[in-house]
Design an enzyme around this catalytic site. Structure first.
Site, short mmCIF file in Angstrom:
data_model
loop_
_atom_site.label_atom_id
_atom_site.label_comp_id
_atom_site.label_asym_id
_atom_site.label_seq_id
_atom_site.Cartn_x
_atom_site.Cartn_y
_atom_site.Cartn_z
N LYS A 45 1.60 -3.34 7.46
CA LYS A 45 1.83 -3.56 6.02
C LYS A 45 3.33 -3.49 5.68
O LYS A 45 3.77 -4.12 4.72
CB LYS A 45 1.05 -2.54 5.19
CG LYS A 45 -0.44 -2.84 5.08
CD LYS A 45 -0.73 -3.98 4.11
CE LYS A 45 -2.22 -4.14 3.87
NZ LYS A 45 -2.55 -5.31 3.02
N TYR A 67 -1.76 0.29 10.95
CA TYR A 67 -2.00 -0.38 9.65
C TYR A 67 -0.76 -0.29 8.78
O TYR A 67 -0.29 -1.29 8.23
CB TYR A 67 -3.21 0.28 8.97
CG TYR A 67 -3.38 -0.13 7.52
CD1 TYR A 67 -4.05 -1.30 7.17
CD2 TYR A 67 -2.88 0.66 6.48
CE1 TYR A 67 -4.21 -1.67 5.84
CE2 TYR A 67 -3.04 0.30 5.15
CZ TYR A 67 -3.71 -0.87 4.84
OH TYR A 67 -3.87 -1.23 3.52
N THR A 114 0.81 -1.23 0.00
CA THR A 114 0.00 0.00 0.00
C THR A 114 0.84 1.28 0.00
O THR A 114 1.95 1.30 0.54
CB THR A 114 -0.91 0.02 1.25
OG1 THR A 114 -1.44 1.33 1.43
CG2 THR A 114 -0.16 -0.35 2.53
N GLU A 149 0.23 3.58 1.89
CA GLU A 149 0.36 3.97 3.30
C GLU A 149 1.79 3.71 3.81
O GLU A 149 2.20 4.27 4.82
CB GLU A 149 -0.62 3.20 4.17
CG GLU A 149 -2.03 3.77 4.18
CD GLU A 149 -2.13 5.11 4.90
OE1 GLU A 149 -1.75 5.18 6.07
OE2 GLU A 149 -2.62 6.07 4.29
#
Ligand code: NAP
Ligand code: G4F
Length: 356
Positions: free
Chosen positions: A159, A155, A130, A132
Site C-alpha cells: 500500500k 500489505y 490505509t 496500515e
C-alpha cells in the site's frame, strides 16, 4: 454531463456501499469483478436484482493485476471517476502471500494509473490507502496526513507503493488523484476473517449453539474503528474538491480488540470476566462462569501494528466530512445483524430469554 464511475473491488465491503452511494446520486456505475469458481456477489446481489442492473449498473470481468484488461476497460468505459478499491486486503494473510499481495495491492495501482494516463488522464482517481501505512511508531499517535509512514506487513508495504505512485502521477502528469488514508472501517458486510466480524459472528454462533467459544490473537492491539457506510462518502467528497489532495479518515477514537469483545458481549448484557495474560488469557461469562474467549497464537502476526488512532481534522475542515455512527453504534449494528442471521433472534429476544 453523465457521471460515470468505475469501481475496482465492487463486490467487497466498501465497493458495495460505494456503488449504492453513487447510484443514489445518479451515477452510471461500472464494477470490476473477478471470475470465481463459485458466485461471490452476495454484497451486491440486491443491486444486481434491482432496476439499476444493465441500465445504470454494469459488471465487467477483470483483474487489476492484468494491465491489458485495465487499458481496455478504461478505453471502453471512459469513466469520469475511478475508485481503486481492489486489493488483497487482509494484513495477516499478506504474510502468507507476500508476492501476490505486492502485485494485487501494490503494482496493480500503477497499471490502473497508467491505463488512465494513456487514455487521456482526465478522470478523477481515488486510491484506497490505509492507516496500515503508519504501522509501528506508537509515539506518533494520533496519526494525521503529516505522520511519517512505517508499514509493518507485506500489505502495508504494498500500500505504501500505491500511495506514492498515486502522488507521483498527480505531480508528474497533473492528474486529479487522491489518497484516502482510511482507518479501519467495518459493517455487517465486513469480511468474516477481520477481527470485528469474527467477534460478532462468533457471539451469534455461541448464542445459536453452533460455536463453543471465540479464539483470538493479539487483544491488546488498538484500532480506530468506524462504519464503512460513513467512509465511502469521504471517498466521493475527495473527488469533489478544486484540487486533489490526500486525507485521513478516522473517528478520532481508539479501542483495544479486548474492548470490542467486551462491547459486543455487552450488547447481550453478557459481562466478560478476564483471567490470565498473554496466551493464557481467558474470558468467562461473569454470571455463568462459561468460557467464552481464549487466545490462540495461530492468530498472532509476525509483526504487529499495535496502535492506530486517527486524526481526521483536515477532512472534517476541508471536505466537510463527519462520521454518523460511533463505536457503540457500530458494535450494536454488527451484533444485531449477525445475531439475526445466525441465531434468528434480536438482542432483546436473547436478553428476555436470559432473565426469564
Ligand atoms: P474487501 O472487502 O477485502 O474487498 C476487496 C475487493 O478487492 C474485493 O472485491 C476483491 O474481490 C477485490 N480484489 C482483490 N484482488 C483483486 C484483483 N486481483 N483483481 C480485482 N479485484 C480484486 O476490502 P474492503 O474492506 O472493502 O476495502 C476496500 C479497499 O480499501 C481495499 O483496497 C483495502 O485494502 C482498503 N482499506 C480498507 C480498510 C478497511 O478497514 N476496510 C481501511 C483502509 C483501506 P474478490 O471478492 O474477488 O476477492
Ligand atoms: O481486523 P484486522 O484483521 O484488521 P487490520 O489488520 O487492522 O487491517 C484492516 O484495517 C486496515 C486499516 O488499518 C486495512 F488497511 C486493512 O485492509 C484491513 O481492513 O485486525 C485488527 C487487529 C490486529 O491487530 C490483529 O492482530 O486485531 C488483531 N486480532 C486479534 N485477533 C485479530 C485476531 N485479527 C484477525 N483478523 N483475527 C484474529 O483472530
Amino acid at each position: 454531463m453523465q457521471n460515470i464511475a468505475l469501481i475496482t473491488g465492487i463486490n467487497g465491503q466498501d465497493g458495495s456501499y460505494l456503488a449504492e452511494f453513487l447510484l443514489e446520486r445518479g451515477y452510471e456505475v461500472h464494477g470490476l469483478l473477478r471470475r470465481h469458481s463459485t458466485v461471490n456477489t452476495s454484497r451486491i446481489d440486491h443491486i444486481i436484482k434491482s432496476d439499476y442492473h444493465k441500465i445504470k449498473f454494469f459488471l465487467h470481468f477483470g483483474d487489476v493485476t492484468d494491465s491489458s484488461n485495465m487499458m481496455r476497460l478504461i478505453a471502453e468505459i471512459r469513466p469520469t471517476e475511478v475508485y481503486n478499491l481492489a486489493a488483497q486486503s487482509h494484513v495477516g494473510i499478506s504474510f502468507e502471500v507476500p508476492e501476490y499481495t505486492a502485485d494485487a495491492t501494490g503494482v496493480s495501482t500503477l497499471k490502473l494509473l497508467e491505463a488512465i494516463r494513456v487514455n487521456g488522464g482526465n478522470c478523477r482517481y481515488y486510491q484506497a490507502s490505509t492507516s496500515e501505512l503508519f504501522g509501528g511508531l506508537p509515539e506518533t499517535a494520533p496519526q494525521s496526513e503529516t505522520t511519517p509512514f512505517f508499514p509493518k506487513s507485506p500489505y502495508g508495504v504494498a500500500k505504501l507503493y500505491s500511495y506514492w505512485i498515486t502522488v507521483n502521477y498527480r505531480e508528474s502528469y497533473n492528474m486529479y488523484a487522491c489518497n484516502g488514508i482510511l482507518f479501519n472501517h467495518e459493517s455487517p458486510r465486513r469480511g468474516e476473517n477481520f477481527v470485528t466480524r469474527k467477534i460478532t459472528l462468533a457471539i451469534a454462533g455461541i448464542i445459536a449453539g453452533t460455536q463453543e467459544k471465540l479464539s483470538l490473537g493479539n487483544m491488546n492491539a488498538k484500532r480506530d474503528w468506524g462504519f464503512a457506510g460513513d467512509y465511502v462518502a469521504a471517498m466521493w467528497l475527495m473527488l469533489r474538491q478544486s484540487k486533489p489532495d490526500d486525507y485521513v479518515i478516522a473517528t478520532n477514537e481508539t479501542h483495544t480488540v479486548r474492548e470490542f469483545v467486551e462491547a459486543a458481549f455487552a450488547e447481550l448484557s453478557i459481562e466478560i470476566r478476564w483471567q490470565g495474560t498473554g496466551v493464557n488469557e481467558k474470558g468467562y461469562d461473569a454470571e455463568t462462569g462459561k468460557l467464552l474467549v481464549d487466545v490462540n497464537p495461530e492468530f498472532y502476526r509476525p509483526a504487529e501494528v499495535e496502535y492506530l488512532w486517527g486524526d481526521s481534522t483536515k477532512a472534517e475542515k476541508e471536505l466537510g466530512w463527519k462520521r454518523n455512527v460511533d463505536f457503540k453504534g457500530l458494535v450494536k449494528m454488527m451484533v444485531d445483524a449477525d445475531l439475526q442471521t445466525v441465531a434468528g433472534m434480536t438482542a432483546e429476544d436473547y436478553k428476555r430469554g436470559r432473565t426469564d
